[in-house]
Design a protein around this motif. Structure first.
Motif, mmCIF file in Angstrom:
data_model
loop_
_atom_site.group_PDB
_atom_site.id
_atom_site.type_symbol
_atom_site.label_atom_id
_atom_site.label_comp_id
_atom_site.label_asym_id
_atom_site.label_seq_id
_atom_site.Cartn_x
_atom_site.Cartn_y
_atom_site.Cartn_z
ATOM 1 N N GLU A 76 0.864 -1.190 0.000
ATOM 2 C CA GLU A 76 0.000 0.000 0.000
ATOM 3 C C GLU A 76 0.892 1.229 0.000
ATOM 4 O O GLU A 76 2.010 1.204 0.522
ATOM 5 C CB GLU A 76 -0.878 -0.025 1.261
ATOM 6 C CG GLU A 76 -2.042 0.946 1.243
ATOM 7 C CD GLU A 76 -2.864 0.904 2.530
ATOM 8 O OE1 GLU A 76 -3.358 1.968 2.937
ATOM 9 O OE2 GLU A 76 -2.984 -0.186 3.123
ATOM 10 N N SER A 91 6.244 -2.230 7.828
ATOM 11 C CA SER A 91 5.473 -3.423 7.470
ATOM 12 C C SER A 91 3.996 -3.221 7.811
ATOM 13 O O SER A 91 3.643 -2.496 8.748
ATOM 14 C CB SER A 91 6.015 -4.655 8.197
ATOM 15 O OG SER A 91 5.615 -4.652 9.557
ATOM 16 N N GLN A 92 3.163 -3.878 7.041
ATOM 17 C CA GLN A 92 1.718 -3.818 7.286
ATOM 18 C C GLN A 92 1.409 -4.400 8.674
ATOM 19 O O GLN A 92 0.540 -3.904 9.386
ATOM 20 C CB GLN A 92 0.988 -4.611 6.201
ATOM 21 C CG GLN A 92 -0.421 -4.141 5.956
ATOM 22 C CD GLN A 92 -0.909 -4.505 4.559
ATOM 23 O OE1 GLN A 92 -0.539 -5.529 4.005
ATOM 24 N NE2 GLN A 92 -1.741 -3.666 4.002
ATOM 25 N N ASP A 93 2.162 -5.439 9.052
ATOM 26 C CA ASP A 93 1.958 -6.057 10.374
ATOM 27 C C ASP A 93 2.228 -5.062 11.495
ATOM 28 O O ASP A 93 1.470 -4.966 12.461
ATOM 29 C CB ASP A 93 2.896 -7.270 10.551
ATOM 30 C CG ASP A 93 2.523 -8.432 9.646
ATOM 31 O OD1 ASP A 93 1.359 -8.486 9.216
ATOM 32 O OD2 ASP A 93 3.390 -9.277 9.372
ATOM 33 N N GLU A 96 -0.559 -2.501 11.688
ATOM 34 C CA GLU A 96 -1.773 -3.032 12.338
ATOM 35 C C GLU A 96 -1.576 -3.152 13.838
ATOM 36 O O GLU A 96 -2.467 -2.814 14.625
ATOM 37 C CB GLU A 96 -2.146 -4.383 11.718
ATOM 38 C CG GLU A 96 -2.734 -4.243 10.317
ATOM 39 C CD GLU A 96 -2.883 -5.564 9.576
ATOM 40 O OE1 GLU A 96 -2.644 -6.633 10.190
ATOM 41 O OE2 GLU A 96 -3.218 -5.531 8.371
ATOM 42 N N LYS A 101 -1.667 4.304 10.051
ATOM 43 C CA LYS A 101 -2.117 4.325 8.654
ATOM 44 C C LYS A 101 -1.187 5.221 7.838
ATOM 45 O O LYS A 101 -0.371 5.958 8.388
ATOM 46 C CB LYS A 101 -3.572 4.777 8.563
ATOM 47 C CG LYS A 101 -3.861 6.141 9.148
ATOM 48 C CD LYS A 101 -5.364 6.396 9.188
ATOM 49 C CE LYS A 101 -5.693 7.819 9.652
ATOM 50 N NZ LYS A 101 -5.102 8.191 10.944
ATOM 51 N N PHE A 130 3.383 0.745 3.048
ATOM 52 C CA PHE A 130 3.451 -0.484 3.850
ATOM 53 C C PHE A 130 4.005 -1.601 2.977
ATOM 54 O O PHE A 130 3.630 -1.706 1.801
ATOM 55 C CB PHE A 130 2.060 -0.922 4.335
ATOM 56 C CG PHE A 130 1.379 0.042 5.267
ATOM 57 C CD1 PHE A 130 2.096 0.756 6.218
ATOM 58 C CD2 PHE A 130 0.003 0.219 5.192
ATOM 59 C CE1 PHE A 130 1.456 1.639 7.079
ATOM 60 C CE2 PHE A 130 -0.648 1.090 6.051
ATOM 61 C CZ PHE A 130 0.079 1.809 6.997
ATOM 62 N N THR A 132 4.800 -5.966 2.730
ATOM 63 C CA THR A 132 4.522 -7.291 3.290
ATOM 64 C C THR A 132 5.684 -8.201 2.904
ATOM 65 O O THR A 132 6.150 -8.170 1.761
ATOM 66 C CB THR A 132 3.204 -7.895 2.732
ATOM 67 O OG1 THR A 132 3.229 -7.824 1.306
ATOM 68 C CG2 THR A 132 1.990 -7.160 3.249
#
Length: 200
Positions: A76, A91-93, A96, A101, A130, A132
């Motif tokens: 993203e 990282s997206q992790d 989250e 964001k 982001f 992954t």
């Protein structure tokens, strides 16, 4: 040993040589970000380093080995480019886990020679992307918190230098160059060695 670093201009010149596919470089720093909860590693480290993660200063992430080999994928947002300053990709992790964001800011401090820690000037970086990972560490694998791929943070080169308190030279000590055809290797090496502005 030459203390003259490779510059972003050197990278651009090398990328301009025919048959060069990617030219990437990065500068590693270990540092803590304020109020960021990291994924814990399995190796116990000095208490001081439990909140530290590996920050990679780059000219751009699109050419970085971790992205070109598919180890990481931009999920993203956008890549860091050579003209960016005070930006980051995480990282997206991790996003989250910390309810972050795109557009949010991470805060850290520059390295203070006096305290020998990251207690200097406050530096904010804006999250612009982001990633992954294609593979994360397996259960039972031994790894430090700061080496976990989900905790990795990419920033632009200028910000990386600021984190180090400006003590380091602006640039890179090593480059990774990928070419299209192995048969072109000798010519590409000769062309790179002929470039002006690199202290061989």
């Amino acid at each position: 040993y030459s203390t003259v670093q490779f510059t972003p201009e050197n990278i651009a010149a090398i990328k301009g040589i025919s048959s060069v596919k990617y030219c990437s470089a990065r500068q590693d720093t270990l540092l803590p970000f304020d109020r960021v909860s990291l994924f814990p590693g399995t190796i116990s480290t000095d208490a001081k380093y439990q909140s530290y993660t590996k920050v990679l200063g780059v000219c751009n992430t699109e050419d970085d080995e971790l992205f070109t080999t598919g180890t990481l994928t931009l999920a993203e947002g956008r890549h860091i480019s050579a003209n960016d300053t005070h930006v980051a990709i995480i990282s997206q992790d991790l996003a989250e886990r910390n309810e972050l964001k795109i557009g949010d800011y991470l805060t850290a401090h520059s390295y203070s020679m006096e305290d020998e820690s990251f207690t200097g000037q406050e530096i904010k970086v804006q999250i612009i992307g982001f990633f992954t990972p294609s593979v994360v560490e397996q259960f039972g694998e031994t790894i430090t918190t700061y080496d976990k791929i989900q905790n990795r943070v990419f920033v632009d080169l200028q910000t990386s230098k600021e984190f180090d308190g400006g003590e380091i030279n602006y640039g890179f000590s090593a480059l990774h160059i990928t070419i299209d055809d192995p048969q072109d290797m000798a010519r590409v090496v000769a062309d790179i060695k002929a470039l002006p502005g690199i202290d061989w």
